[in-house]
Write a protein that holds these residues in place. Structure first.
Motif, PDB file in Angstrom:
ATOM      1  N   LEU A  30       0.672  -1.349   0.098  1.00 11.99           N
ATOM      2  CA  LEU A  30       0.077  -0.067   0.140  1.00 11.99           C
ATOM      3  C   LEU A  30       0.707   1.347   0.075  1.00 11.99           C
ATOM      4  CD1 LEU A  30      -2.754   1.564   0.164  1.00 11.99           C
ATOM      5  CD2 LEU A  30      -2.806   1.019   2.417  1.00 11.99           C
ATOM      6  N   LEU A  31       1.903   1.234   0.848  1.00 13.14           N
ATOM      7  CA  LEU A  31       2.903   2.709   0.560  1.00 13.14           C
ATOM      8  C   LEU A  31       3.521   2.721  -0.538  1.00 13.14           C
ATOM      9  CD1 LEU A  31       4.524   2.138   4.212  1.00 13.14           C
ATOM     10  CD2 LEU A  31       2.714   3.685   3.413  1.00 13.14           C
ATOM     11  N   ALA A  70      -2.736   3.578   9.799  1.00  9.24           N
ATOM     12  CA  ALA A  70      -3.341   4.388  10.527  1.00  9.24           C
ATOM     13  C   ALA A  70      -2.662   4.671  11.921  1.00  9.24           C
ATOM     14  CB  ALA A  70      -4.614   4.212  10.696  1.00  9.24           C
ATOM     15  N   ALA A  71      -2.242   3.704  12.561  1.00  8.53           N
ATOM     16  CA  ALA A  71      -1.798   3.498  13.911  1.00  8.53           C
ATOM     17  C   ALA A  71      -0.378   4.263  14.064  1.00  8.53           C
ATOM     18  CB  ALA A  71      -1.553   2.198  14.499  1.00  8.53           C
ATOM     19  N   ILE A  72       0.360   4.268  13.061  1.00 10.74           N
ATOM     20  CA  ILE A  72       1.855   4.663  13.112  1.00 10.74           C
ATOM     21  C   ILE A  72       1.566   6.135  12.028  1.00 10.74           C
ATOM     22  CG2 ILE A  72       2.905   2.528  12.953  1.00 10.74           C
ATOM     23  CD1 ILE A  72       3.418   2.944   9.977  1.00 10.74           C
ATOM     24  N   GLY A  73       0.423   6.607  11.799  1.00  7.86           N
ATOM     25  CA  GLY A  73       0.334   7.930  11.162  1.00  7.86           C
ATOM     26  C   GLY A  73       0.510   8.077   9.665  1.00  7.86           C
ATOM     27  N   ARG A  74       0.567   7.035   9.023  1.00  5.92           N
ATOM     28  CA  ARG A  74       0.587   6.998   7.607  1.00  5.92           C
ATOM     29  C   ARG A  74      -0.603   7.354   6.866  1.00  5.92           C
ATOM     30  NH1 ARG A  74       5.884   6.008   5.879  1.00  5.92           N
ATOM     31  NH2 ARG A  74       5.073   6.995   3.781  1.00  5.92           N
ATOM     32  N   LEU A  75      -1.664   6.944   7.562  1.00  2.00           N
ATOM     33  CA  LEU A  75      -3.067   6.841   6.878  1.00  2.00           C
ATOM     34  C   LEU A  75      -4.105   7.544   8.022  1.00  2.00           C
ATOM     35  CD1 LEU A  75      -3.690   3.565   4.989  1.00  2.00           C
ATOM     36  CD2 LEU A  75      -2.727   5.656   4.231  1.00  2.00           C
ATOM     37  N   SER A  76      -5.237   8.136   7.392  1.00  4.91           N
ATOM     38  CA  SER A  76      -6.262   8.772   8.295  1.00  4.91           C
ATOM     39  C   SER A  76      -7.465   8.084   7.767  1.00  4.91           C
ATOM     40  CB  SER A  76      -6.091  10.303   8.141  1.00  4.91           C
ATOM     41  OG  SER A  76      -7.343  10.879   8.858  1.00  4.91           O
ATOM     42  N   ASP A  95       6.361  17.112   0.508  1.00  7.82           N
ATOM     43  CA  ASP A  95       7.577  16.629   1.063  1.00  7.82           C
ATOM     44  C   ASP A  95       7.732  15.150   0.749  1.00  7.82           C
ATOM     45  OD1 ASP A  95       9.053  17.028   4.414  1.00  7.82           O
ATOM     46  OD2 ASP A  95       9.649  15.795   2.774  1.00  7.82           O
ATOM     47  N   GLN A  96       8.950  14.730   0.247  1.00  9.18           N
ATOM     48  CA  GLN A  96       9.099  13.413  -0.174  1.00  9.18           C
ATOM     49  C   GLN A  96       9.028  12.396   1.023  1.00  9.18           C
ATOM     50  OE1 GLN A  96       9.821  12.066  -3.331  1.00  9.18           O
ATOM     51  NE2 GLN A  96       8.680  13.793  -3.715  1.00  9.18           N
ATOM     52  N   LEU A  97       9.247  12.827   2.303  1.00  7.52           N
ATOM     53  CA  LEU A  97       9.016  12.203   3.326  1.00  7.52           C
ATOM     54  C   LEU A  97       7.677  11.335   3.498  1.00  7.52           C
ATOM     55  CD1 LEU A  97      10.794  14.200   6.351  1.00  7.52           C
ATOM     56  CD2 LEU A  97      11.655  12.339   4.712  1.00  7.52           C
ATOM     57  N   ALA A  98       6.693  12.022   2.780  1.00  7.32           N
ATOM     58  CA  ALA A  98       5.474  11.368   2.617  1.00  7.32           C
ATOM     59  C   ALA A  98       5.565   9.997   1.866  1.00  7.32           C
ATOM     60  CB  ALA A  98       4.244  12.220   2.119  1.00  7.32           C
ATOM     61  N   HIS A  99       6.497   9.873   1.285  1.00  9.50           N
ATOM     62  CA  HIS A  99       6.699   8.464   0.595  1.00  9.50           C
ATOM     63  C   HIS A  99       7.784   7.671   0.976  1.00  9.50           C
ATOM     64  CE1 HIS A  99       4.959  10.561  -3.040  1.00  9.50           C
ATOM     65  NE2 HIS A  99       3.882  10.261  -2.465  1.00  9.50           N
ATOM     66  N   PHE A 100       8.174   7.939   2.488  1.00  6.38           N
ATOM     67  CA  PHE A 100       9.096   7.166   3.369  1.00  6.38           C
ATOM     68  C   PHE A 100       8.592   5.671   3.398  1.00  6.38           C
ATOM     69  CE2 PHE A 100      10.159   5.547   7.463  1.00  6.38           C
ATOM     70  CZ  PHE A 100      11.412   5.141   7.356  1.00  6.38           C
ATOM     71  N   GLN A 101       9.521   4.640   3.066  1.00 11.02           N
ATOM     72  CA  GLN A 101       9.094   3.240   3.046  1.00 11.02           C
ATOM     73  C   GLN A 101       9.530   2.616   4.078  1.00 11.02           C
ATOM     74  OE1 GLN A 101       6.900   1.585   0.815  1.00 11.02           O
ATOM     75  NE2 GLN A 101       6.967   3.939  -0.009  1.00 11.02           N
ATOM     76  N   PRO A 102       9.080   2.443   5.428  1.00  9.20           N
ATOM     77  CA  PRO A 102       9.667   1.928   6.595  1.00  9.20           C
ATOM     78  C   PRO A 102      10.316   0.605   6.522  1.00  9.20           C
ATOM     79  CG  PRO A 102       7.313   2.713   7.118  1.00  9.20           C
ATOM     80  CD  PRO A 102       7.461   2.783   5.570  1.00  9.20           C
ATOM     81  N   THR A 103       9.754  -0.302   5.528  1.00  8.14           N
ATOM     82  CA  THR A 103      10.441  -1.631   5.419  1.00  8.14           C
ATOM     83  C   THR A 103      11.462  -1.853   4.415  1.00  8.14           C
ATOM     84  OG1 THR A 103       8.653  -2.339   3.978  1.00  8.14           O
ATOM     85  CG2 THR A 103       7.952  -2.841   6.332  1.00  8.14           C
ATOM     86  N   MET A 105      15.039  -1.231   3.469  1.00  6.89           N
ATOM     87  CA  MET A 105      16.430  -1.045   4.084  1.00  6.89           C
ATOM     88  C   MET A 105      17.070   0.015   3.684  1.00  6.89           C
ATOM     89  SD  MET A 105      18.209  -2.671   6.410  1.00  6.89           S
ATOM     90  CE  MET A 105      19.867  -2.441   7.182  1.00  6.89           C
ATOM     91  N   GLU A 106      16.892   0.114   2.158  1.00  7.99           N
ATOM     92  CA  GLU A 106      17.702   1.413   1.509  1.00  7.99           C
ATOM     93  C   GLU A 106      17.228   2.856   2.318  1.00  7.99           C
ATOM     94  OE1 GLU A 106      18.135   3.446  -2.745  1.00  7.99           O
ATOM     95  OE2 GLU A 106      16.841   1.859  -2.702  1.00  7.99           O
ATOM     96  N   HIS A 107      15.754   2.940   2.307  1.00  2.96           N
ATOM     97  CA  HIS A 107      15.202   4.228   3.107  1.00  2.96           C
ATOM     98  C   HIS A 107      15.678   4.431   4.358  1.00  2.96           C
ATOM     99  CE1 HIS A 107      11.681   5.342   0.215  1.00  2.96           C
ATOM    100  NE2 HIS A 107      12.744   5.128  -0.488  1.00  2.96           N
ATOM    101  N   LEU A 108      15.697   3.088   5.049  1.00  2.00           N
ATOM    102  CA  LEU A 108      16.140   3.069   6.716  1.00  2.00           C
ATOM    103  C   LEU A 108      17.441   3.692   6.821  1.00  2.00           C
ATOM    104  CD1 LEU A 108      15.484   2.474   9.427  1.00  2.00           C
ATOM    105  CD2 LEU A 108      15.771   0.303   9.183  1.00  2.00           C
ATOM    106  N   LEU A 109      18.348   3.147   5.841  1.00  2.00           N
ATOM    107  CA  LEU A 109      19.851   3.467   5.949  1.00  2.00           C
ATOM    108  C   LEU A 109      19.909   5.004   5.533  1.00  2.00           C
ATOM    109  CD1 LEU A 109      21.796   0.224   4.264  1.00  2.00           C
ATOM    110  CD2 LEU A 109      21.282   1.144   6.744  1.00  2.00           C
TER     111      LEU A 109
END
Length: 274
Positions: A30-31, A70-76, A95-103, A105-109
């Protein structure tokens, strides 16, 4: 929560994904969908049923994925109105942070690299600008984090950890640095939830000890030491994340191999006794 992704969300090309919770895989999809469609905070998403069809998942698993995001604030989720992309606190609509992918590894690093730059600078400035009251706030939260770490109390540690890093950013006397620190922590918490499901990626006691070291450098006005210790602290966090992810992937691979071996044994023809 639903069972495995293979059973609930249509399977995956990666065999190890069969052992990831279905809602986690669908949340990830979904993200990705939001990013691919270039949806921005405030944009409306299809209904649960529509998302289920788009993502190739059951409606139940899709509902769980929406709840988690929704619990982590990505959806309402607005009753009677629909599902919307959430606005990032303090961020611009594009803001490009709206498309941050929490899972990812590249984004996390990349996020941890950014955190290293921002928080080392907050520590450096705090060592120069911190008032006695601000130093006391840092000391109280650092000591509380170490105490919670020794006790293995993850919830108490999380509260003290947040207070410590926030107090350092306050002592830097720069509202933009403080906002950046808050946003970084918010994004990292999303990875914690989706990747580790509330588990901690490393030693809380080590982190608490590092907090005290950073505090002492700031209190002593040791500018370079404060920055270096904060950098080392974030390096430790990154190593712990990487090790936790490697361990998780290794365990998934072992489970996959074990299932494959069991399936092979069950499919082998029986031999008659001579």
């Amino acid at each position: 929560m639903p069972g495995t992704a293979n059973a609930e969300s249509g399977g995956s090309d990666d065999a190890s994904d069969r052992y990831r919770p279905g809602y986690e895989l669908v949340a990830e999809r979904l993200l990705n969908y939001i990013a691919e469609q270039n949806l921005l905070p405030g944009d409306r998403l299809p209904t649960e049923q529509g998302l289920a069809e788009i993502l190739g998942a059951t409606r139940n698993v899709t509902r769980e994925a929406v709840k988690v995001l929704a619990a982590i604030g990505r959806l309402s989720v607005r009753k009677g109105a629909g599902i919307f992309v959430s606005a990032s606190p303090g961020a611009l609509a594009d803001d490009q942070l709206a498309h941050f992918q929490p899972t990812s590894m590249e984004h996390l690093l990349m996020l941890l690299d950014y955190r290293r730059l921002i928080e080392s600078e907050t520590a450096r400035r705090a060592a120069t600008l911190a008032t006695p009251i601000e130093v006391r706030a840092m000391r109280e939260s650092a000591e509380a984090s170490l105490e919670a770490g020794k006790a293995g109390d993850a919830e108490a540690f999380a509260r003290a950890d947040a207070l410590f890093h926030d107090s350092v950013s306050v002592a830097a006397h720069n509202v933009f640095l403080r906002s950046s620190v808050a946003n970084i922590r918010r994004l990292i918490s999303q990875s914690d939830v989706l990747l580790f499901h509330g588990d901690v990626p490393g030693s809380l006691e080590v982190a608490g000890t590092q907090h005290l070291g950073i505090l002492e450098a700031i209190a002593g006005g040791e500018v370079d030491a404060a920055a270096e210790l904060m950098t080392a602290h974030i390096d430790t966090t990154q190593h712990q994340f990487e090790r936790k992810i490697r361990d998780r992937l290794f365990n998934l691979a072992r489970r996959t191999d074990a299932q494959s071996s069991t399936a092979s044994q069950q499919q082998a023809p029986e031999t008659s006794a001579s």
